[in-house]
Design a protein around this motif. Structure first.
Motif, PDB file in Angstrom:
ATOM      1  N   TYR A  26     -13.994  31.522  -2.747  1.00  0.00           N
ATOM      2  CA  TYR A  26     -13.585  30.131  -2.951  1.00  0.00           C
ATOM      3  C   TYR A  26     -12.174  30.051  -3.532  1.00  0.00           C
ATOM      4  CZ  TYR A  26     -14.373  30.487  -7.973  1.00  0.00           C
ATOM      5  OH  TYR A  26     -14.282  30.851  -9.288  1.00  0.00           O
ATOM      6  N   ILE A  27     -11.693  31.157  -4.093  1.00  0.00           N
ATOM      7  CA  ILE A  27     -10.283  31.242  -4.484  1.00  0.00           C
ATOM      8  C   ILE A  27      -9.645  32.224  -3.494  1.00  0.00           C
ATOM      9  CG2 ILE A  27      -8.643  31.791  -6.321  1.00  0.00           C
ATOM     10  CD1 ILE A  27     -10.983  31.522  -8.319  1.00  0.00           C
ATOM     11  N   SER A  63     -14.012  34.726 -15.527  1.00  0.00           N
ATOM     12  CA  SER A  63     -14.707  34.114 -16.674  1.00  0.00           C
ATOM     13  C   SER A  63     -14.907  35.038 -17.865  1.00  0.00           C
ATOM     14  CB  SER A  63     -16.070  33.591 -16.242  1.00  0.00           C
ATOM     15  OG  SER A  63     -15.912  32.355 -15.632  1.00  0.00           O
ATOM     16  N   LYS A  66     -13.088  33.917 -20.796  1.00  0.00           N
ATOM     17  CA  LYS A  66     -13.585  32.800 -21.612  1.00  0.00           C
ATOM     18  C   LYS A  66     -14.023  33.289 -22.999  1.00  0.00           C
ATOM     19  CE  LYS A  66     -15.098  30.113 -17.567  1.00  0.00           C
ATOM     20  NZ  LYS A  66     -16.232  29.811 -16.688  1.00  0.00           N
ATOM     21  N   ASN A 113     -17.928  26.553 -16.792  1.00  0.00           N
ATOM     22  CA  ASN A 113     -16.559  26.039 -16.657  1.00  0.00           C
ATOM     23  C   ASN A 113     -16.309  24.824 -17.551  1.00  0.00           C
ATOM     24  OD1 ASN A 113     -16.346  28.003 -14.759  1.00  0.00           O
ATOM     25  ND2 ASN A 113     -15.612  26.689 -13.109  1.00  0.00           N
ATOM     26  N   GLU A 157      -5.958  29.418  -7.487  1.00  0.00           N
ATOM     27  CA  GLU A 157      -7.095  28.657  -8.004  1.00  0.00           C
ATOM     28  C   GLU A 157      -6.750  27.173  -8.151  1.00  0.00           C
ATOM     29  OE1 GLU A 157      -9.365  30.529 -11.025  1.00  0.00           O
ATOM     30  OE2 GLU A 157     -10.606  28.761 -11.274  1.00  0.00           O
ATOM     31  N   ASN A 164     -13.094  21.874 -10.836  1.00  0.00           N
ATOM     32  CA  ASN A 164     -12.625  21.905 -12.219  1.00  0.00           C
ATOM     33  C   ASN A 164     -11.841  20.637 -12.552  1.00  0.00           C
ATOM     34  OD1 ASN A 164     -13.770  24.400 -12.968  1.00  0.00           O
ATOM     35  ND2 ASN A 164     -12.166  25.493 -11.850  1.00  0.00           N
ATOM     36  N   TYR A 240     -24.322  32.623 -16.348  1.00  0.00           N
ATOM     37  CA  TYR A 240     -24.642  31.386 -15.616  1.00  0.00           C
ATOM     38  C   TYR A 240     -26.150  31.190 -15.550  1.00  0.00           C
ATOM     39  CZ  TYR A 240     -20.066  33.087 -14.125  1.00  0.00           C
ATOM     40  OH  TYR A 240     -18.819  33.614 -14.102  1.00  0.00           O
ATOM     41  N   GLY A 257     -17.761  37.774 -14.583  1.00  0.00           N
ATOM     42  CA  GLY A 257     -16.729  36.931 -13.967  1.00  0.00           C
ATOM     43  C   GLY A 257     -16.850  37.051 -12.456  1.00  0.00           C
ATOM     44  N   VAL A 258     -16.383  36.038 -11.741  1.00  0.00           N
ATOM     45  CA  VAL A 258     -16.541  36.068 -10.283  1.00  0.00           C
ATOM     46  C   VAL A 258     -15.605  37.072  -9.595  1.00  0.00           C
ATOM     47  CG1 VAL A 258     -17.492  33.727 -10.062  1.00  0.00           C
ATOM     48  CG2 VAL A 258     -15.022  34.092  -9.903  1.00  0.00           C
TER      49      VAL A 258
HETATM   50  N1  GLU Z   1     -11.870  30.506 -12.587  1.00  0.00           N
HETATM   51  C1  GLU Z   1     -13.189  30.346 -12.134  1.00  0.00           C
HETATM   52  C2  GLU Z   1     -13.510  28.895 -11.904  1.00  0.00           C
HETATM   53  O1  GLU Z   1     -13.176  28.078 -12.691  1.00  0.00           O
HETATM   54  C3  GLU Z   1     -14.141  30.956 -13.118  1.00  0.00           C
HETATM   55  C4  GLU Z   1     -15.192  31.528 -12.345  1.00  0.00           C
HETATM   56  C5  GLU Z   1     -16.031  32.516 -13.055  1.00  0.00           C
HETATM   57  O2  GLU Z   1     -15.680  33.680 -13.183  1.00  0.00           O
HETATM   58  O3  GLU Z   1     -17.109  32.095 -13.474  1.00  0.00           O
HETATM   59  O4  GLU Z   1     -14.082  28.545 -10.928  1.00  0.00           O
END
Ligand code: GLU
Length: 304
Positions: A26-27, A63, A66, A113, A157, A164, A240, A257-258
């Motif tokens: 998705y990115i 992520s 974070k 997020n 992104e 977001n 998640y 992280g994704v």
């Molecule tokens: N930068 C990603 C987003 O905001 C974070 C995704 C992740 O690793 O959970 O979609």
């Protein structure tokens, strides 16, 4: 405990098995990564490091970053932090909007997020030059002045960040974003763009295994209670809607992280980082989850 021997054996075992899942696409920038990369590094609080595979190669930690943002905001917090973001597992995907309306714009936790965006807003209020100071903090806890944002990932992104953007606008409508939306989003996208290797990651998060003290420099990053709480949130919310599964199978606090990275903490002992870009249906590294499950089973070491 001969960690290196166990890591080597498991690496060989897993690399021969089918590599299931899909690389995050998705990115656009993330979709370019080689899906067969596989690296592992374990760093102990006694300054030992054991690794195998692509452990030196930098990848997009997404992520996992974070945890750095939360650590800095909590370090500077004046008490309002936990009024603006909760500490409950969401049981929803990382980018979900659904609970925010009934929760009146208070994200369930700092690792989805929505929560990380509120943490970035708090940093934006706390710091004079948030982008520079956040990076300085990450370099300080990592003992590594070369760690940096990736402008190509951040831009990639931004170009696809519709969810977001929706999240931050929705949260702001409830009054839980205090700064300019574009400034907060810029900080958030840059945070997620940081690239690090398994070696760098596993040594950077040692403060969470060592009561808040970075063991090489002896810098006190957080106090003991703050460290316990961040580990607790990683345990309950770090994966998640698969956080329960990770606790069940691995039994360590961790964060994914994704980009396919996972870090996990064994308090008073080590931090381990695993990277394999193919993700399972919940957005967590397929091989990473697999490796850590067998690793904690074989070592018989977990927090439970
Ligand atoms: N930068 C990603 C987003 O905001 C974070 C995704 C992740 O690793 O959970 O979609």
């Amino acid at each position: 405990m001969n960690y290196q021997k166990i890591i080597d054996e498991l690496y060989k075992e897993i690399i021969d098995q089918e590599n299931l899942g899909n690389v995050a696409s998705y990115i656009p920038e993330l979709a370019k990564v080689d899906p067969h990369k596989f690296g592992i590094c374990l760093s102990t609080i006694d300054n030992e490091q054991m690794s195998i595979g692509d452990a030196d190669e930098k990848f997009s930690i997404q992520s996992i970053a974070k945890v750095f943002a939360l650590s800095l905001a909590y370090k500077n917090a004046d008490g309002e932090l936990w009024e603006r973001v909760g500490v409950e597992p969401s049981g929803t995907p990382f980018n979900s909007l659904v609970q925010l309306e009934s929760d009146l714009g208070i994200p369930r936790n700092p690792f989805i997020n929505a929560g990380a965006i509120v943490i970035c807003d708090i940093l934006q209020s706390q710091l004079k030059d948030p982008k520079t100071e956040l990076l300085d903090f990450i370099r300080m806890v990592s003992n590594n002045p070369t760690i940096d944002y990736s402008s190509s990932i951040a831009e990639s992104e931004k170009s696809q960040g519709f969810r977001n953007i929706a999240l931050i606008n929705f949260i702001k409508s409830f009054g839980n974003i205090k700064n300019e939306i574009n400034d907060v989003l810029d900080l958030y996208f840059n945070l997620c763009s940081i690239k690090m290797s398994c070696k760098e990651l596993s040594s950077s998060f040692l403060y969470l295994a060592n009561h808040g003290v970075e063991p090489i420099s002896n810098n006190k990053i957080l106090n003991g209670s703050q460290t316990k709480r961040i580990n607790a949130i990683m345990q309950t919310c770090g994966f998640y809607d698969e956080a329960g599964e990770f606790a069940f199978k691995v039994g360590l606090p961790g964060k994914s992280g994704v980009g396919g990275g996972i870090i996990a903490i064994y308090p008073n002992n080590y931090c381990i980082a695993v990277w394999s870009p193919k993700l399972n249906s919940k957005g967590n590294s397929y091989r990473g989850m697999n490796f850590l499950e067998i690793f904690t089973t074989k070592t018989k070491l977990s927090i439970f």
